[in-house]
Each structure stands twice: as C-alpha cells, then as structure tokens.
Design a protein around this motif. Structure first.
Motif, PDB file in Angstrom:
ATOM      1  N   GLU A  85     -10.428-130.044 -31.374  1.00  0.00           N
ATOM      2  CA  GLU A  85     -11.200-130.747 -32.412  1.00  0.00           C
ATOM      3  C   GLU A  85     -11.827-132.029 -31.859  1.00  0.00           C
ATOM      4  OE1 GLU A  85      -8.353-131.164 -35.600  1.00  0.00           O
ATOM      5  OE2 GLU A  85      -8.475-129.025 -36.096  1.00  0.00           O
ATOM      6  N   ARG A  86     -11.098-132.783 -31.030  1.00  0.00           N
ATOM      7  CA  ARG A  86     -11.651-134.002 -30.426  1.00  0.00           C
ATOM      8  C   ARG A  86     -12.784-133.672 -29.451  1.00  0.00           C
ATOM      9  NH1 ARG A  86      -6.224-135.377 -30.079  1.00  0.00           N
ATOM     10  NH2 ARG A  86      -6.189-135.193 -27.811  1.00  0.00           N
ATOM     11  N   ALA A 129     -15.805-132.763 -31.537  1.00  0.00           N
ATOM     12  CA  ALA A 129     -16.322-133.993 -32.161  1.00  0.00           C
ATOM     13  C   ALA A 129     -17.037-134.878 -31.144  1.00  0.00           C
ATOM     14  CB  ALA A 129     -15.180-134.758 -32.829  1.00  0.00           C
ATOM     15  N   SER A 130     -16.689-134.731 -29.866  1.00  0.00           N
ATOM     16  CA  SER A 130     -17.345-135.508 -28.808  1.00  0.00           C
ATOM     17  C   SER A 130     -18.621-134.836 -28.316  1.00  0.00           C
ATOM     18  CB  SER A 130     -16.385-135.703 -27.631  1.00  0.00           C
ATOM     19  OG  SER A 130     -15.296-136.506 -28.021  1.00  0.00           O
ATOM     20  N   THR A 185      -6.751-131.322 -29.777  1.00  0.00           N
ATOM     21  CA  THR A 185      -7.586-131.667 -28.632  1.00  0.00           C
ATOM     22  C   THR A 185      -8.917-130.929 -28.707  1.00  0.00           C
ATOM     23  OG1 THR A 185      -5.614-132.066 -27.303  1.00  0.00           O
ATOM     24  CG2 THR A 185      -7.693-131.783 -26.116  1.00  0.00           C
ATOM     25  N   LYS A 241     -11.659-141.086 -23.927  1.00  0.00           N
ATOM     26  CA  LYS A 241     -11.521-140.928 -25.374  1.00  0.00           C
ATOM     27  C   LYS A 241     -10.656-139.711 -25.743  1.00  0.00           C
ATOM     28  CE  LYS A 241     -14.285-140.136 -29.530  1.00  0.00           C
ATOM     29  NZ  LYS A 241     -15.640-139.920 -30.049  1.00  0.00           N
ATOM     30  N   VAL A 242     -10.928-138.571 -25.122  1.00  0.00           N
ATOM     31  CA  VAL A 242     -10.248-137.337 -25.513  1.00  0.00           C
ATOM     32  C   VAL A 242      -8.836-137.232 -24.939  1.00  0.00           C
ATOM     33  CG1 VAL A 242     -10.334-134.807 -25.364  1.00  0.00           C
ATOM     34  CG2 VAL A 242     -12.415-136.091 -25.892  1.00  0.00           C
TER      35      VAL A 242
END
Length: 121
Positions: free
Chosen positions: A82-83, A86-87, A80, A29-30
């Motif tokens: 931020e991702r 968020a994960s 990245t 995902k990331v």
C-alpha cells in the motif's frame, strides 16, 4: 550497533537510478532506510537494520525484469504494498503468487524490480 562483518556476507548494493533524489526519498519513506552523504558527496543508504549499505548510480540500465532478485524483508507485506502504490510505484507481482511464502515484487522509481518478503508467523 555496528553491522556484522564476515566472509561471504552481502554488504553493499549499487542500485541504478534515473533520479537519485526520487529513489532515495522513496526508499527512506517506504522502508525507513537511513540516508547519508559519502565522502565523495554521493547519497548512500543503510538498510533498516544497518546490515547492508549501498548507493544509487546513474548511467546503468535498471534491473527491470527478474534475474538476480533482491528481496527486502518487511514486517507487513500488505501495508508495504500500500505504501509503495501510494508513492506512485507499480506492483509487478502481487502477494500470493509465491504462496505459501509471503512475497510481492515492485518496480522502484529507477525501474528496478525488487522483491518484498514477510517472515511467516
């Protein structure tokens, strides 16, 4: 396109994981890593450019403090980070600590500390 082969090239990484499904989903995902099943049924990965492959392994302690550091190259370190947050993962070194280099470090789902690197410019 096949990977580059050559003497001395880093080609394979075994990453400690407590939950292989969670770790593999995170990296897919990331970072957009390609996931695949090896011949023995284990989940393997190819990095975003098909140059480095590897797998997740259980039963090993995580690399939870900087020693040998692996950095993943990204187009946009801020996006990245931020991702990653968020994960549900932790940033353990924010962007700016290694200035003028654009880096950060995070703790992945298996507890490993991994670095991010953005090429300047």
């Amino acid at each position: 396109m096949p990977p580059t082969y050559g003497n001395g090239k880093i080609c394979y990484i075994e990453m400690p994981a407590t939950d292989i499904a969670a770790s593999s989903a995170f990296y897919q995902k990331v970072f957009g890593w390609n996931l695949r099943k090896r011949g023995d049924g284990a989940v393997a990965f190819d990095d975003g450019v098909g140059e480095v492959s590897g797998t997740w392994v259980k039963g090993r302690p995580p690399a939870n403090s900087p020693g040998l550091m692996v950095y993943i190259m990204v187009d946009d370190c801020k996006a990245t980070v931020e991702r990653i947050v968020a994960s549900g993962c932790e940033i353990v070194q924010p962007i700016g600590v290694d200035a003028p280099e654009i880096t950060a470090r995070f703790r992945d789902p298996g507890g490993n500390v991994i670095g991010l690197y953005q090429q300047p410019g």
